[in-house]
Enzyme design. Structure first.
Site, short mmCIF file in Angstrom:
data_model
loop_
_atom_site.label_atom_id
_atom_site.label_comp_id
_atom_site.label_asym_id
_atom_site.label_seq_id
_atom_site.Cartn_x
_atom_site.Cartn_y
_atom_site.Cartn_z
N ASP A 92 53.97 70.38 35.14
CA ASP A 92 54.28 71.80 34.89
C ASP A 92 55.69 72.03 34.36
O ASP A 92 55.99 73.12 33.86
CB ASP A 92 54.10 72.60 36.18
CG ASP A 92 52.64 72.77 36.54
OD1 ASP A 92 51.78 72.48 35.69
OD2 ASP A 92 52.34 73.19 37.66
N ARG A 152 48.75 65.75 50.27
CA ARG A 152 49.49 66.91 50.73
C ARG A 152 49.47 66.83 52.25
O ARG A 152 48.46 67.08 52.87
CB ARG A 152 48.85 68.19 50.21
CG ARG A 152 48.76 68.22 48.67
CD ARG A 152 48.40 69.58 48.11
NE ARG A 152 48.13 69.46 46.67
CZ ARG A 152 49.06 69.63 45.71
NH1 ARG A 152 50.29 69.94 46.01
NH2 ARG A 152 48.73 69.49 44.42
N ASP A 210 58.37 72.61 35.95
CA ASP A 210 58.97 73.78 36.61
C ASP A 210 60.04 73.40 37.62
O ASP A 210 60.09 73.94 38.72
CB ASP A 210 57.87 74.63 37.27
CG ASP A 210 57.04 73.83 38.25
OD1 ASP A 210 57.21 72.60 38.33
OD2 ASP A 210 56.22 74.44 38.96
N ASP A 251 58.16 70.46 43.30
CA ASP A 251 58.93 71.31 44.22
C ASP A 251 58.51 71.16 45.68
O ASP A 251 59.37 71.13 46.56
CB ASP A 251 58.92 72.79 43.77
CG ASP A 251 57.52 73.32 43.51
OD1 ASP A 251 56.55 72.58 43.76
OD2 ASP A 251 57.41 74.47 43.07
N THR A 260 56.19 66.23 37.53
CA THR A 260 55.13 67.23 37.57
C THR A 260 54.84 67.65 36.14
O THR A 260 55.78 67.86 35.36
CB THR A 260 55.51 68.48 38.40
OG1 THR A 260 54.68 69.57 37.99
CG2 THR A 260 56.96 68.88 38.18
N GLY A 307 50.96 66.81 43.37
CA GLY A 307 50.04 66.51 42.28
C GLY A 307 50.52 65.30 41.51
O GLY A 307 51.72 65.13 41.29
N ARG A 319 51.07 77.53 36.61
CA ARG A 319 50.93 78.75 37.42
C ARG A 319 52.17 79.62 37.32
O ARG A 319 52.08 80.83 37.19
CB ARG A 319 50.69 78.37 38.89
CG ARG A 319 49.25 78.14 39.19
CD ARG A 319 48.97 78.00 40.69
NE ARG A 319 47.87 77.05 40.85
CZ ARG A 319 46.60 77.35 40.57
NH1 ARG A 319 46.28 78.53 40.12
NH2 ARG A 319 45.66 76.43 40.71
#
Lengths: 328, 328, 328, 328
Positions: C132, C76, C134, C107, C130, C15, C176
């Site tokens: 996120d 991707r 994460d 990741d 990212t 992303g 998520r």
């Protein structure tokens, strides 16, 4: 009979304005739509003289509608002010097979274009782009709406400080000849006073208004000053002048400067650029020349360049009245 | 002879729109300028029924010109749709010595105001405020310009991802009856296609356009979809429908939703609010009633409420053409 | 002994995140500074397989530090998940004389890079990007700070409407696995409740909190919901669920969606990208490999890719407490 | 034994900074959470002397987390610099039953607080808020992150013009003693050179760098200049100085000024304000006094006010190096 237009050149000139890229894009895509060739000229009129040309296609102008400035760049060409220079420019254009020229810019740009048209009977169409909004015959110029938003956002920030500290801020905005930016952004930012190039007694008004505020106990204030304001004092001298009779204020000056020219164009300016870009190409294919495409009550109109350059625009008195009433 | 106006009430009703606070401010300050009393009604028409009133002065509306939403709050009043409710409202207003009412809102608001005027011969003036721009007789409504900027800024962000990943994005924007937001933001954001409530064959257009893009090797695309679009499919079904015949696309959906209503108003909306607020008070003091103050070619005009509510606005075909040409 | 690094390839994958362009720029300019060659790979890992390479110089990356997305594009890649694909990629890199690879992503990207390193002993360094946040071993990831600003600006707009109408808004934000966006933007936007993927009883908390608000007469509310929230209900079902026991609320849902990924990076993200880009090149020239460059207390640190991928990040309990206290 | 804290006063002082309102909100809500009374002091230390107090509840601070400036207002109090003044302030606080004071501001504010603590043994805790980031013992101060974003957005706009016209812009940013804003915004905005208060030979560096650019044919440039830069020339004199040996440049000056202080705080600053506000109240209830609550690696820490005021902060040499490499 108007000659057939097969190839159009486009350039941007003078001070840059948000929406110039969107206008170039619309010109290029209109050419593509009508199966005309299109070339971009780099560096304004100077690029004509130096034949700094590039073929533009619908793909060349992807992802530029939202960019400030002008990817074709601009300049103030001294050479183009000479007959020699313009001759060279004309030769380069005809050598490149160009049939018509679209210029995007303000009054300096249109003056150059008018000369060029007259000397060589070369088809030219102007697109008005200047944040100052000082072009005749169009409801507004490209970049003006964006500049207004930039100015009110900046003043909103300064007001945070003004309110937090009980300060008087003098804020200088662009506009040498026309007070449009100052008047509209002054209303939009809720300024207590506005100094305009079109008014002679602005400074007296302002002093009266400060006197009134003093009596009412008001201690923070925003005064918007157009750079072309007519008091004969620069903004720092104005601050000095006020402080002499108003010791109660902590006075600060902010000159907004060049941030007013840049930034991503507003939706209005992008749509306006698209309308005028399409309108400019269609004007040429319809045989028009020596005109500016302008906006009048949401429609594209043709305005003789000479008319566009007339400097008899007047202050919107109705809007001045709105400013007076809402700053009560 | 029109009765003398000494005290004006102002309320906001229906969906909120950026610029409502600026309009209230202009109404209040105009009252102050003309030495009229002004009261604010909280919660729209329901506030009339509950007599939720507050006296507003020039100071009450400091530092709100740049705030989104409406500090007087809004609501959708069921009680006001009953004769009973309106009677109560009228009594409350007359008890409070109010001579006239200014309502800020869209078609639902104006319908209520029209009823109220007819039943009680009570002076009412409307100020058009709705991001949808679906009011007749004014060049634009309050909040519309700001919403357009919000939408193009959002799509600019989504395009970053679309370009980075070769994706097709379907983006839903507001507009149940009117495609103004979709058409203008679609042009402004450089969308490849635009689906409008006013057009029947939008979906076929779109499929043709995608077919053409496929052939030209284009792999990222933005399609702007008005929520009132007429295909009978919701936006997720539309995505499904496209993916069936266009496996080459990675299709994503984005529903912009309520961010479109909020935010600090643009300079244009602040100035428009100021003009209309002043215009509304002056309309009342001049004896006008049962009208909306609108903007026509930069001037404030009076439009009968009945005319304002007429639903025969048409799509700007010229602008549709500009969209087609610039999305080549 | 580590092999000498003369030529570095850089790619972005997964992303997109704001700051990716700034990171590419810093990698390219660091190569230039250290007299290394640099090539850009288009389309992420798939571009390795298709040898979609371009030589990048300090000039190639002018004026991109402020652009969202990634000009090298991302994808991707399914092929890269096969041994076959990775072999092809490795051959293309060695054929092009590339000595090391810098991957910018999250990741999934790091997992691919780790495989690649293990299979071919090919020097790889990761830059965490990212929204996120994460990734383990770095105080934050590229794009996260910008996304937080985008989210709070969007919620600020929605609050205008919530306050104007006494509404309850459920706002879905990205995340998520990690609730970082929800927790921080929830505090920043002054949300009344926040639903996080890391908490099991969030929905019960929320119902308690709404019950309390009901008693205190509060009628407008913002609830921020991470997309990975664990109630088993999607956000529309959540709205339904609340409305069953809270008839007093007019409940609305807003899914912020893809606007969260785009936009011009914040100053923090631009500086972080610059630090990590320089750090990645210097890591390679210092002989490091199989690591991510991360930020720890304002310093660049080297973190084994394996550690970066560990999924044992925990919710910041201290920050959760701050959220509880300030939403009183 | 520390005395029990039942009532806390909070004030903002010195230059305003984005996030001050969010910090006040967090203080008030923490008091509410811990069942303490809270009063706001208007106008900084001067408000202590004039007993300009107001009781604040959780409701009083609704909808202010996103507002710039400080609703409690600030001032530079001369009276508080006298023993007399501070005595009056102390009496007012004790008369009002206040047990402790939280001050939000920069070094001037902390100096005042330190005096006050020493003279009366009155519990005080400071929250560092200044866009200059010039406080010791905290990773950053409130308002700094927002100011960085404001500065890079402004420079992004100016770059539109710089690129369009091949100009050299000197841009003055805030920072009399600390170059943090200049260094970070310079990297973030992609400046070609940065002049810092902490460096003696900045002007020579700059001239070397311009000489190099001249040779490489580069014609547009952004140079960021901290207001406290040490050349002894003001920014207009600097422009003059450069133009003497660089006739090839069209040089412009922009002084960003007060817009840097205002604006809606970034998410980071809102969260930081929330952490520090909670931390300040908890410090007092835990018996701490004479300290500042700061941020160290994402945790709230207690720093003696004396340490916070130490002026031995050093330039981040690593970051200077990143600036040099990325401006290649």
């Amino acid at each position: 009979m108007a000659k057939t237009i097969n190839k159009i050149a486009v350039l941007t000139s003078g001070g840059d304005a948000p929406g110039m890229n969107a206008a170039i894009r619309a010109v290029v895509r209109s050419c593509s739509y009508y199966n005309l060739d299109c070339i971009g000229v780099y560096g304004g009129f100077q690029g004509l003289i130096e034949a700094d040309f590039e073929t533009l296609t619908a793909r060349s102008v992807r992802n530029i509608i939202n960019k400030g400035g002008t990817f074709l760049q601009s300049s103030r060409s001294i050479d183009f002010k000479t007959k020699e220079g313009r001759k060279k420019a004309h030769k380069n254009l005809t050598d490149a097979g160009v049939d018509a020229l679209i210029v995007v810019g303000g009054d300096g740009t249109f003056t150059g274009a008018l000369h060029f048209y007259k000397e060589f009977d070369f088809p030219v169409v102007g697109i008005p782009a200047t944040i100052d909004n000082d072009i005749n015959g169009t409801d507004c110029t490209l970049g003006y709406d964006t500049a207004l938003n930039t100015v009110v956002e900046a003043i909103d920030k300064i007001r945070d400080t003004a309110s937090s500290h009980n300060r008087l801020f003098l804020i200088e905005v662009m506009g040498r000849e026309a007070g449009d930016i100052a008047l509209n952004s002054g209303i939009g930012a809720g300024a207590e006073e506005i100094l305009l190039p079109e008014e002679k007694h602005g400074i007296q008004r302002m002093m009266d208004s400060l006197e009134k505020s003093k009596k009412s106990g008001k201690t923070s204030s925003i005064i918007v000053v157009a750079e072309g304001e007519k008091s004969g004092k620069n903004i720092f001298e104005l601050a000095e002048f006020i402080s002499e009779s108003h010791k109660e204020y902590d006075i600060r000056v902010s000159v907004l400067g060049h941030i007013q020219r840049g930034g991503s164009p507003s939706c209005f300016d992008r749509v306006l650029a698209s309308k005028l870009g399409v309108g400019a190409v269609e004007a040429l294919t319809d045989g028009a020349t020596n005109i500016m495409v302008g906006l009048c009550h949401q429609k594209v109109v043709h305005v003789p360049l000479k008319t566009a350059l007339k400097s008899d625009r007047e202050l919107d008195k109705e809007l001045r009245r709105v400013a007076d009433i809402t700053s009560v």
